[in-house]
Design a protein around this motif. Sequence first.
Motif, PDB file in Angstrom:
ATOM      1  N   THR A 187       0.831  -1.207   0.000  1.00  0.00           N
ATOM      2  CA  THR A 187       0.000   0.000   0.000  1.00  0.00           C
ATOM      3  C   THR A 187       0.866   1.257   0.000  1.00  0.00           C
ATOM      4  N   ALA A 188       1.996   1.178   0.665  1.00  0.00           N
ATOM      5  CA  ALA A 188       2.895   2.332   0.708  1.00  0.00           C
ATOM      6  C   ALA A 188       3.556   2.579  -0.643  1.00  0.00           C
ATOM      7  N   LYS A 189       3.731   1.519  -1.434  1.00  0.00           N
ATOM      8  CA  LYS A 189       4.468   1.642  -2.697  1.00  0.00           C
ATOM      9  C   LYS A 189       3.557   1.824  -3.904  1.00  0.00           C
ATOM     10  N   HIS A 190       2.349   1.219  -3.848  1.00  0.00           N
ATOM     11  CA  HIS A 190       1.483   1.177  -5.025  1.00  0.00           C
ATOM     12  C   HIS A 190       0.119   1.807  -4.738  1.00  0.00           C
ATOM     13  N   ASP A 191      -0.411   2.491  -5.745  1.00  0.00           N
ATOM     14  CA  ASP A 191      -1.740   3.087  -5.596  1.00  0.00           C
ATOM     15  C   ASP A 191      -2.789   2.013  -5.396  1.00  0.00           C
TER      16      ASP A 191
ATOM     17  N   LEU B 245      -3.620  -6.725 -19.096  1.00  0.00           N
ATOM     18  CA  LEU B 245      -3.588  -5.782 -17.987  1.00  0.00           C
ATOM     19  C   LEU B 245      -2.244  -5.053 -17.896  1.00  0.00           C
ATOM     20  N   TRP B 246      -1.151  -5.717 -18.331  1.00  0.00           N
ATOM     21  CA  TRP B 246       0.148  -5.020 -18.385  1.00  0.00           C
ATOM     22  C   TRP B 246       0.037  -3.732 -19.183  1.00  0.00           C
ATOM     23  N   ASN B 247      -0.759  -3.788 -20.241  1.00  0.00           N
ATOM     24  CA  ASN B 247      -0.843  -2.657 -21.166  1.00  0.00           C
ATOM     25  C   ASN B 247      -1.650  -1.495 -20.622  1.00  0.00           C
ATOM     26  N   ASN B 248      -2.331  -1.704 -19.508  1.00  0.00           N
ATOM     27  CA  ASN B 248      -3.094  -0.597 -18.935  1.00  0.00           C
ATOM     28  C   ASN B 248      -2.126   0.423 -18.352  1.00  0.00           C
ATOM     29  N   PRO B 249      -2.274   1.689 -18.700  1.00  0.00           N
ATOM     30  CA  PRO B 249      -1.319   2.706 -18.234  1.00  0.00           C
ATOM     31  C   PRO B 249      -1.263   2.857 -16.715  1.00  0.00           C
ATOM     32  N   ALA B 250      -2.318   2.412 -16.017  1.00  0.00           N
ATOM     33  CA  ALA B 250      -2.329   2.558 -14.560  1.00  0.00           C
ATOM     34  C   ALA B 250      -1.500   1.489 -13.867  1.00  0.00           C
ATOM     35  N   ILE B 251      -1.246   0.363 -14.558  1.00  0.00           N
ATOM     36  CA  ILE B 251      -0.533  -0.757 -13.936  1.00  0.00           C
ATOM     37  C   ILE B 251       0.942  -0.677 -14.313  1.00  0.00           C
ATOM     38  N   GLY B 252       1.748  -0.320 -13.348  1.00  0.00           N
ATOM     39  CA  GLY B 252       3.170  -0.098 -13.604  1.00  0.00           C
ATOM     40  C   GLY B 252       4.071  -1.254 -13.235  1.00  0.00           C
ATOM     41  N   TYR B 253       3.543  -2.223 -12.457  1.00  0.00           N
ATOM     42  CA  TYR B 253       4.383  -3.317 -11.971  1.00  0.00           C
ATOM     43  C   TYR B 253       3.634  -4.645 -12.055  1.00  0.00           C
TER      44      TYR B 253
ATOM     45  N   SER C 192       9.583 -11.568  -3.796  1.00  0.00           N
ATOM     46  CA  SER C 192       9.371 -11.571  -5.246  1.00  0.00           C
ATOM     47  C   SER C 192       8.368 -10.500  -5.651  1.00  0.00           C
ATOM     48  N   VAL C 193       7.333 -10.323  -4.834  1.00  0.00           N
ATOM     49  CA  VAL C 193       6.342  -9.280  -5.117  1.00  0.00           C
ATOM     50  C   VAL C 193       6.980  -7.903  -5.014  1.00  0.00           C
ATOM     51  N   ARG C 194       7.787  -7.700  -3.992  1.00  0.00           N
ATOM     52  CA  ARG C 194       8.443  -6.397  -3.826  1.00  0.00           C
ATOM     53  C   ARG C 194       9.413  -6.098  -4.966  1.00  0.00           C
ATOM     54  N   ASP C 195       9.920  -7.158  -5.599  1.00  0.00           N
ATOM     55  CA  ASP C 195      10.828  -6.991  -6.738  1.00  0.00           C
ATOM     56  C   ASP C 195      10.086  -7.158  -8.068  1.00  0.00           C
ATOM     57  N   ALA C 196       8.829  -6.786  -8.099  1.00  0.00           N
ATOM     58  CA  ALA C 196       7.994  -6.961  -9.288  1.00  0.00           C
ATOM     59  C   ALA C 196       8.616  -6.278 -10.508  1.00  0.00           C
ATOM     60  N   VAL C 197       8.284  -6.811 -11.681  1.00  0.00           N
ATOM     61  CA  VAL C 197       8.790  -6.271 -12.942  1.00  0.00           C
ATOM     62  C   VAL C 197       8.276  -4.842 -13.143  1.00  0.00           C
ATOM     63  N   ASP C 198       9.179  -3.953 -13.451  1.00  0.00           N
ATOM     64  CA  ASP C 198       8.815  -2.576 -13.812  1.00  0.00           C
ATOM     65  C   ASP C 198       8.354  -2.611 -15.264  1.00  0.00           C
ATOM     66  N   LEU C 199       7.056  -2.466 -15.481  1.00  0.00           N
ATOM     67  CA  LEU C 199       6.492  -2.639 -16.818  1.00  0.00           C
ATOM     68  C   LEU C 199       6.858  -1.518 -17.779  1.00  0.00           C
ATOM     69  N   SER C 200       7.357  -0.398 -17.288  1.00  0.00           N
ATOM     70  CA  SER C 200       7.758   0.666 -18.202  1.00  0.00           C
ATOM     71  C   SER C 200       8.920   0.199 -19.072  1.00  0.00           C
TER      72      SER C 200
ATOM     73  N   ALA D  32       6.394   3.908 -21.247  1.00  0.00           N
ATOM     74  CA  ALA D  32       6.079   4.784 -20.125  1.00  0.00           C
ATOM     75  C   ALA D  32       4.705   4.485 -19.528  1.00  0.00           C
ATOM     76  N   LYS D  33       4.618   4.621 -18.214  1.00  0.00           N
ATOM     77  CA  LYS D  33       3.382   4.356 -17.481  1.00  0.00           C
ATOM     78  C   LYS D  33       2.928   5.605 -16.749  1.00  0.00           C
ATOM     79  N   GLY D  34       1.609   5.743 -16.650  1.00  0.00           N
ATOM     80  CA  GLY D  34       1.068   6.884 -15.924  1.00  0.00           C
ATOM     81  C   GLY D  34       0.760   6.567 -14.477  1.00  0.00           C
ATOM     82  N   GLY D  35       0.758   5.268 -14.126  1.00  0.00           N
ATOM     83  CA  GLY D  35       0.436   4.864 -12.764  1.00  0.00           C
ATOM     84  C   GLY D  35       1.435   3.853 -12.237  1.00  0.00           C
ATOM     85  N   ASN D  36       1.343   3.569 -10.944  1.00  0.00           N
ATOM     86  CA  ASN D  36       2.295   2.648 -10.322  1.00  0.00           C
ATOM     87  C   ASN D  36       1.602   1.463  -9.662  1.00  0.00           C
ATOM     88  N   SER D  37       0.373   1.153 -10.104  1.00  0.00           N
ATOM     89  CA  SER D  37      -0.353   0.035  -9.502  1.00  0.00           C
ATOM     90  C   SER D  37       0.330  -1.288  -9.820  1.00  0.00           C
ATOM     91  N   LEU D  38       0.047  -2.277  -9.006  1.00  0.00           N
ATOM     92  CA  LEU D  38       0.695  -3.586  -9.079  1.00  0.00           C
ATOM     93  C   LEU D  38      -0.311  -4.660  -9.467  1.00  0.00           C
TER      94      LEU D  38
END
Length: 263
Positions: free
Chosen positions: A9-13, A33-41, A63-71, A76-82
């Motif tokens: 919750t502290a890291k992702h919207d 869902l990867w392609n959604n601009p709100a989902i960054g990880y 492993s979750v904390r080290d999630a793939v940075d989808l950007s 480029a991503k507009g959001g940082n949701s996981l």
Amino acid sequence: MSRPSADLTAKHDDVYVVVAPPRTASTAFARVLWNNPAIGYYAHEPFEAAYFDGHGPEHAWESVRDAVDLSAVVGAKGGNSLLIKEIAFQVGERIGELLAVTTSVPVFLVRDPRLTISSRREVKRRAGSVLEFPLEETGWQALERHIAYCRDNGMDYVVVDAFDFRSQPASVMSQVSARLGLDFDAAQLTWEPRPDMSLSNHRTTGVDHFFTRVLNSKGIEPPVETVPDFEDFPENGLREHVRWAVDLYQRLLQDPKRIVPQS
């Protein structure tokens, strides 16, 4: 170890969770869902190595904390949701721990068990592995428990049939996105092949036959597979298990929480 929900919750919207038996087109579903601009990880099956290699839950959450940075994957991503995608039997009895981190409804993806189980056996054959595996690893027993967990705890959820998803992807994904509180654009249904990606945290060397097709794909492929006969499965307990799983699958297709394609 700190509580996973507090960390995320502290890291992702927002945090979204998809759970499925193996071979349900769940990675293709995740790719949309990867392609959604709100989902960054994206965290791919974090409990896989915990299940197969005997690691504790802390390994999964690391492993979750080290999630793939989808950007780095789709731009480029507009959001940082996981987004967390997990296989039902791998998370197993830790389903409550996983569902506790989601900020939206969990999505349960299903597909005719005759196809999922025969596909798992075929992938193992191509990999040169033994075809037989514990019945728990079909994922259907675990999935039944997971949905029962949601019902028993008054937790809302969504059921998606992979046949519907692959037949009418725009209709299904627009509805799924709405349930998750995400915008949807049909452009999210296509992507560039990424055969160079490594997804598994358990199979880390050689060709990973479980993901070859989806990582080489360019978008959603329609279902053209022939459903096997029950007699195609060996009489070593698997055939009866497939019959049971098909009955569960048919009941889930009648679940009022299932997404039904709109013509």
